[in-house]
Design a protein around this motif. Structure first.
Motif, PDB file in Angstrom:
ATOM      1  N   SER A 127       0.848  -1.178   0.000  1.00 40.96           N
ATOM      2  CA  SER A 127       0.000   0.000   0.000  1.00 40.96           C
ATOM      3  C   SER A 127       0.887   1.232   0.000  1.00 40.96           C
ATOM      4  O   SER A 127       1.796   1.337   0.795  1.00 40.96           O
ATOM      5  N   PRO A 128       0.659   2.179  -0.879  1.00 42.09           N
ATOM      6  CA  PRO A 128       1.512   3.356  -0.918  1.00 42.09           C
ATOM      7  C   PRO A 128       1.171   4.372   0.173  1.00 42.09           C
ATOM      8  O   PRO A 128       1.896   5.318   0.376  1.00 42.09           O
ATOM      9  N   VAL A 129       0.097   4.142   0.883  1.00 36.51           N
ATOM     10  CA  VAL A 129      -0.328   5.189   1.813  1.00 36.51           C
ATOM     11  C   VAL A 129       0.273   5.086   3.207  1.00 36.51           C
ATOM     12  O   VAL A 129       0.224   6.027   3.976  1.00 36.51           O
ATOM     13  N   MET A 130       0.841   3.939   3.544  1.00 34.66           N
ATOM     14  CA  MET A 130       1.339   3.808   4.909  1.00 34.66           C
ATOM     15  C   MET A 130       2.739   4.403   5.021  1.00 34.66           C
ATOM     16  O   MET A 130       3.658   3.961   4.357  1.00 34.66           O
ATOM     17  N   PRO A 131       2.907   5.378   5.874  1.00 40.81           N
ATOM     18  CA  PRO A 131       4.245   5.950   6.037  1.00 40.81           C
ATOM     19  C   PRO A 131       5.128   5.031   6.874  1.00 40.81           C
ATOM     20  O   PRO A 131       4.633   4.296   7.724  1.00 40.81           O
ATOM     21  N   ASP A 132       6.432   5.067   6.633  1.00 38.79           N
ATOM     22  CA  ASP A 132       7.354   4.274   7.451  1.00 38.79           C
ATOM     23  C   ASP A 132       7.590   4.955   8.793  1.00 38.79           C
ATOM     24  O   ASP A 132       7.568   6.170   8.892  1.00 38.79           O
ATOM     25  N   GLY A 133       7.842   4.152   9.796  1.00 35.19           N
ATOM     26  CA  GLY A 133       8.135   4.696  11.118  1.00 35.19           C
ATOM     27  C   GLY A 133       6.900   5.121  11.887  1.00 35.19           C
ATOM     28  O   GLY A 133       6.988   5.828  12.892  1.00 35.19           O
ATOM     29  N   LEU A 134       5.750   4.651  11.430  1.00 38.14           N
ATOM     30  CA  LEU A 134       4.498   4.990  12.082  1.00 38.14           C
ATOM     31  C   LEU A 134       4.407   4.344  13.462  1.00 38.14           C
ATOM     32  O   LEU A 134       4.652   3.157  13.616  1.00 38.14           O
ATOM     33  N   LEU A 135       4.084   5.137  14.456  1.00 44.58           N
ATOM     34  CA  LEU A 135       3.893   4.572  15.797  1.00 44.58           C
ATOM     35  C   LEU A 135       2.547   3.875  15.864  1.00 44.58           C
ATOM     36  O   LEU A 135       1.540   4.434  15.465  1.00 44.58           O
ATOM     37  N   ALA A 136       2.547   2.661  16.352  1.00 41.71           N
ATOM     38  CA  ALA A 136       1.283   1.934  16.381  1.00 41.71           C
ATOM     39  C   ALA A 136       1.282   0.891  17.480  1.00 41.71           C
ATOM     40  O   ALA A 136       2.322   0.504  18.002  1.00 41.71           O
ATOM     41  N   THR A 137       0.106   0.455  17.821  1.00 37.73           N
ATOM     42  CA  THR A 137      -0.034  -0.686  18.722  1.00 37.73           C
ATOM     43  C   THR A 137      -0.683  -1.805  17.931  1.00 37.73           C
ATOM     44  O   THR A 137      -1.742  -1.616  17.343  1.00 37.73           O
ATOM     45  N   VAL A 138      -0.025  -2.926  17.880  1.00 39.00           N
ATOM     46  CA  VAL A 138      -0.584  -4.048  17.122  1.00 39.00           C
ATOM     47  C   VAL A 138      -0.589  -5.304  17.990  1.00 39.00           C
ATOM     48  O   VAL A 138       0.291  -5.518  18.807  1.00 39.00           O
ATOM     49  N   THR A 139      -1.590  -6.129  17.783  1.00 41.16           N
ATOM     50  CA  THR A 139      -1.586  -7.412  18.470  1.00 41.16           C
ATOM     51  C   THR A 139      -1.426  -8.522  17.438  1.00 41.16           C
ATOM     52  O   THR A 139      -1.770  -8.345  16.265  1.00 41.16           O
ATOM     53  N   GLY A 140      -0.905  -9.607  17.894  1.00 41.82           N
ATOM     54  CA  GLY A 140      -0.700 -10.726  16.987  1.00 41.82           C
ATOM     55  C   GLY A 140       0.042 -11.837  17.703  1.00 41.82           C
ATOM     56  O   GLY A 140       0.012 -11.910  18.928  1.00 41.82           O
ATOM     57  N   GLU A 141       0.709 -12.646  16.898  1.00 36.33           N
ATOM     58  CA  GLU A 141       1.373 -13.816  17.452  1.00 36.33           C
ATOM     59  C   GLU A 141       2.835 -13.831  17.045  1.00 36.33           C
ATOM     60  O   GLU A 141       3.167 -13.429  15.937  1.00 36.33           O
TER      61      GLU A 141
END
Ligand SMILES: [Zn+2]
Ligand SMILES: [Zn+2]
Lengths: 192, 226
Positions: B132-146
């Motif tokens: 996706s071209p819209v996501m900037p690099d270095g974005l602060l985020a909270t993600v859940t997963g495994e």
């Protein structure tokens, strides 16, 4: 690295095959089963041979083989072998407290004649009570004599974890072998 | 030194894994503390008993010979198989494409992978297509997963030529949207992957996402109870 497959085989047999007794012994203690132990070392050796380029000359080949054995065991055999219940990591008991809890009947003192056969059964029995993480560390240290650093590398754990597991494993084994330990002079109770 | 500290260090004391300085402190303590001395004696007894009496069962000669014979049969196996080209078909999972990372440093050219650096350094490189071209690099985020092993994952799903039994797993992260991530090497990531049986653990990660490389820089993580 090697000019021919024959050269690779020769190097491998000199460096790696010499450790097969040690690997088999551990495999047997991990799987409790001769056939599984054979399969486990066979698979470990095939992998080791195939990836022998990745072994760094000058480092311990035995430690490298044990790491492959451990990974192969975890990935393939661990589910198959029934593991005892996990003991609580956090309870720090001293040897002395552990031993105090265990009622020891002096009348049951052992006959010299049966001591040795008794012991090998008892040791194997006591080993089955250790989960793989404890047993492996115990074997690597007390049977194979690896350093903590080497054990930490093999087990992919920090040294602190190795230290506490080892201490815990020895205590659990000793508790289960107390009768023998006392008879054979491995432990003398303090007289007050 | 207090008794509880001494107690923790008895195993390394016996195994001669302590520094000179600590050793001296331990000896001083043992001289004046009766209960630690008793503990030391018991631990030494256990160590001696196990070292002397743990059974050693050698492998029988038949088995040894069979293994050696089978190894000799493997003459067809190329000792340099790591250098040959393999194909990893990349299929998009959800919105982004799947990221595949491998050990040893890899050059990805389209779907063709060439191993260029077999010097044992773990240097996962992630490729990615159809981003996706819209996501900037270095974005602060909270993600859940495994936590997953990326190596096992691409072997199981794409038949990648890879074997984790040699060097252990290559831990990465699969966020709940199906994307795969590699960890940047920092202390947090080190701590996370040192957890026993980390694979399959549900984790909540706060950190920076580098979408173009599918790397995640963990600032903080917590294990989510199932
Ligand atoms: Zn003390
Ligand atoms: Zn893996």
């Amino acid at each position: 690295m090697w000019d021919s497959i024959q050269e690779k085989q020769k190097a491998f047999e000199e460096e790696a095959v010499t450790h097969m007794d040690a690997l088999y012994n551990s495999a047997l203690k991990l799987t409790y089963n001769e056939d599984d132990a054979k399969d486990l070392i066979q698979e470990s050796y095939f992998k080791a041979f195939r990836f022998f380029e990745q072994f760094e000359p000058g480092t311990s080949c035995k430690a490298w083989l044990f790491k492959i054995l451990k990974n192969t065991f975890i990935n393939k055999y661990r589910k198959k072998v029934k593991q005892p219940e996990q003991v609580d990591f956090n309870t720090v008991e001293s040897f002395v407290d552990l031993i105090k809890d265990k009622n020891y009947d002096e009348d049951e003192a052992l006959d010299d004649g049966i001591v040795n056969s008794y012991l090998s059964d008892e040791i194997n029995e006591a080993l089955t009570k250790l989960s793989y993480e404890f047993k492996m560390v115990l074997i690597l240290s007390d049977v194979e004599g690896f350093s903590y650093k080497e054990i930490a590398d093999i087990m992919d754990c920090p040294i602190g974890t190795i230290r506490s597991r080892l201490s815990r494993a020895r205590k659990m084994m000793f508790k289960n072998l107390l009768k023998y330990a006392k008879k054979e002079g491995y432990y003398q109770e303090e007289k007050d | 030194m207090i008794c509880s500290t001494v107690n923790e260090l008895i195993a390394p004391y016996i195994d001669q894994e302590l520094s000179e300085e600590t050793l001296i402190k331990m000896n001083e303590h043992f001289e004046k503390c009766n209960s630690c001395r008793t503990e030391l004696k018991a631990h030494m007894g256990a160590h001696r008993l196990l070292a002397e009496k743990l059974e050693h069962t050698p492998v029988n000669d038949d088995v040894r010979d069979k293994i050696i014979a089978k190894m000799r049969e493997q003459e067809t196996a190329s000792p340099n198989w790591l250098f040959k080209k393999i194909h990893i078909p990349l299929r998009p999972v959800t919105g982004f494409a799947i990221a595949a990372s491998l050990i040893f440093g890899i050059l990805f050219i389209g779907d063709i992978v060439e191993f260029t650096n077999p010097d044992n350094t773990i240097r996962p490189i992630v490729i990615n297509s159809g981003m996706s071209p819209v996501m900037p690099d270095g974005l602060l985020a909270t993600v859940t997963g495994e936590v997953v092993c990326v190596g096992c994952y691409i072997r199981e799903n794409y038949n990648a030529e890879h074997d984790c039994d040699i060097k252990g797993h290559i831990f990465g992260f699969q966020s709940s949207d199906g994307n795969l991530w590699s960890f940047t090497h920092n202390e947090q990531a080190e701590n996370l992957i040192k957890i026993d049986e980390v694979t399959g653990k549900k984790v909540k990660i706060e950190g920076k996402l580098y979408y173009s490389a599918h790397f995640i820089n963990i600032d903080h993580y917590s294990i989510v109870e199932n």
